[in-house]
Design an enzyme around this catalytic site. Structure first.
Site, PDB file in Angstrom:
ATOM      1  N   ALA A  66       0.865  -1.176   0.000  1.00  0.00           N
ATOM      2  CA  ALA A  66       0.000   0.000   0.000  1.00  0.00           C
ATOM      3  C   ALA A  66       0.901   1.225   0.000  1.00  0.00           C
ATOM      4  O   ALA A  66       2.050   1.167   0.456  1.00  0.00           O
ATOM      5  CB  ALA A  66      -0.885  -0.020   1.229  1.00  0.00           C
ATOM      6  N   GLY A 111       0.631  -4.904   0.880  1.00  0.00           N
ATOM      7  CA  GLY A 111      -0.544  -4.946   0.012  1.00  0.00           C
ATOM      8  C   GLY A 111      -0.288  -5.667  -1.300  1.00  0.00           C
ATOM      9  O   GLY A 111      -1.224  -6.182  -1.930  1.00  0.00           O
ATOM     10  N   GLU A 114      -0.688  -9.228  -0.476  1.00  0.00           N
ATOM     11  CA  GLU A 114      -2.126  -9.455  -0.270  1.00  0.00           C
ATOM     12  C   GLU A 114      -2.864  -9.512  -1.607  1.00  0.00           C
ATOM     13  O   GLU A 114      -3.779 -10.311  -1.797  1.00  0.00           O
ATOM     14  CB  GLU A 114      -2.685  -8.354   0.648  1.00  0.00           C
ATOM     15  CG  GLU A 114      -2.153  -8.513   2.069  1.00  0.00           C
ATOM     16  CD  GLU A 114      -2.416  -7.310   2.962  1.00  0.00           C
ATOM     17  OE1 GLU A 114      -2.050  -6.184   2.565  1.00  0.00           O
ATOM     18  OE2 GLU A 114      -3.007  -7.486   4.040  1.00  0.00           O
ATOM     19  N   GLU A 134       4.519  -4.972   7.353  1.00  0.00           N
ATOM     20  CA  GLU A 134       3.765  -3.903   8.037  1.00  0.00           C
ATOM     21  C   GLU A 134       4.198  -3.688   9.482  1.00  0.00           C
ATOM     22  O   GLU A 134       4.134  -2.567   9.990  1.00  0.00           O
ATOM     23  CB  GLU A 134       2.256  -4.212   7.992  1.00  0.00           C
ATOM     24  CG  GLU A 134       1.618  -4.005   6.632  1.00  0.00           C
ATOM     25  CD  GLU A 134       1.674  -5.223   5.715  1.00  0.00           C
ATOM     26  OE1 GLU A 134       2.496  -6.135   5.994  1.00  0.00           O
ATOM     27  OE2 GLU A 134       0.921  -5.261   4.732  1.00  0.00           O
TER      28      GLU A 134
END
Ligand code: COA
Length: 260
Positions: A66, A111, A114, A134
């Site tokens: 992200a 992300g 993911e 993260e």
């Protein structure tokens, strides 16, 4: 439809969606998440598209996570909206009803990992690095890794990856069952397109039934899941492709599936 942060191209029935922010290692900002949601919805609605390949632009990254610069100053309410937007987009990929192959060409972190995990098959270059870093940012994964990693490779590996945050090699990801295949970088495109072409020749209703049975049925209790499988089995028996597939076997010829 053209996108600011995606490239979309078709080769026969295979659509490739490329996250295109190479100067940011294809990090997922809010706009890119929205575009991915739109691009996958368009692919779902287009009967000519039978298989999707999802990848990142440039030689270095699939998606490096992200976009940290975007959520660094987020309020809790904004963080919740960001997490929900990412999760909803990824769930829409996972439940697309058409096979999606993640072509993991480089960093698949946070992300990005993911996003790869919501695809149905993952083919990685030997040089790719995967992980959920993260923890190093003082947060936990917010686009589904705590749930999908646990389901893919079990609690021990999921906790090691998320608690320690260290990236792993593609080979280690293969050993853990996170990716399906690892190939030299120079062979990545050929391998991905070989698998995509096979899927594109397969019966689309049967592919969808398998995806639904494994993804939706897999989270049911066993008896419910088995009953759902029986229901889907009966549905595939209503297709012309089932008659064609069985007839082709009996007549010792290749099947020609038409998606009917
Ligand atoms: N969000 C925002 N920008 C990112 C990013 C991310 N997740 N990952 C990389 N970038 C940007 C960098 O800030 C840099 O931008 P700049 O040139 O404007 O400074 C550019 O992409 C190139 O990255 P850089 O860090 O210089 O490349 P590198 O080869 O030195 O390192 C990584 C590559 C992947 C190890 C490193 O970029 C990294 O750790 N990224 C963050 C990974 C992460 O924590 N992801 C989870 C986020 S939830």
């Amino acid at each position: 439809m053209s996108y600011a942060h995606l490239l979309v191209s078709d080769q026969d029935a295979v659509r490739t969606i490329t996250v295109h922010r190479p100067d940011k290692l294809n990090a997922l900002n809010h706009a890119t998440i929205g575009e991915l949601h739109h691009a996958f919805a368009a692919a779902r609605a287009d009967a000519a598209v039978r298989v999707l390949v999802l990848t990142g632009a440039g030689p270095k990254a699939f998606v490096a996570g992200a976009d940290i610069s975007e959520f660094a100053s987020a309020t809790p309410v904004q963080a919740r909206a960001f997490s929900e937007a990412g999760q909803q987009m990824m769930r829409s990929v996972e439940t697309l009803g058409k096979p999606v192959i993640a072509r993991i060409n480089g960093f698949a972190l946070g992300g990005g990992m993911e996003l790869a995990m919501c695809c149905h098959l993952r083919i990685a270059a030997e040089s790719a690095k995967l992980g959920t870093p993260e923890i190093n940012l003082g947060i936990l994964p917010g686009f589904g890794a705590t749930q999908r990693l646990t389901r893919l490779c079990g609690r021990a590996a999921a906790l090691e990856l998320c608690l320690l945050g260290a990236p792993i090699t593609a080979q280690r990801a293969l050993e853990l069952g996170i990716v399906n295949r690892v190939v030299p970088a120079a062979e990545l495109d050929a391998e991905v397109m070989k698998v995509a072409a096979q899927l594109a020749r397969s019966a689309p209703h049967a592919l969808r039934a398998i995806l639904d049975a494994v993804i939706l049925g897999g989270d049911m209790a066993l008896d419910q899941g088995l009953s759902y499988e029986t229901h889907l089995f009966a549905v595939t028996a209503s297709t012309a492709d089932m008659r064609e597939g069985t007839a082709a076997f009996l007549e010792k010829r290749p099947a020609q599936f038409r998606g009917t």
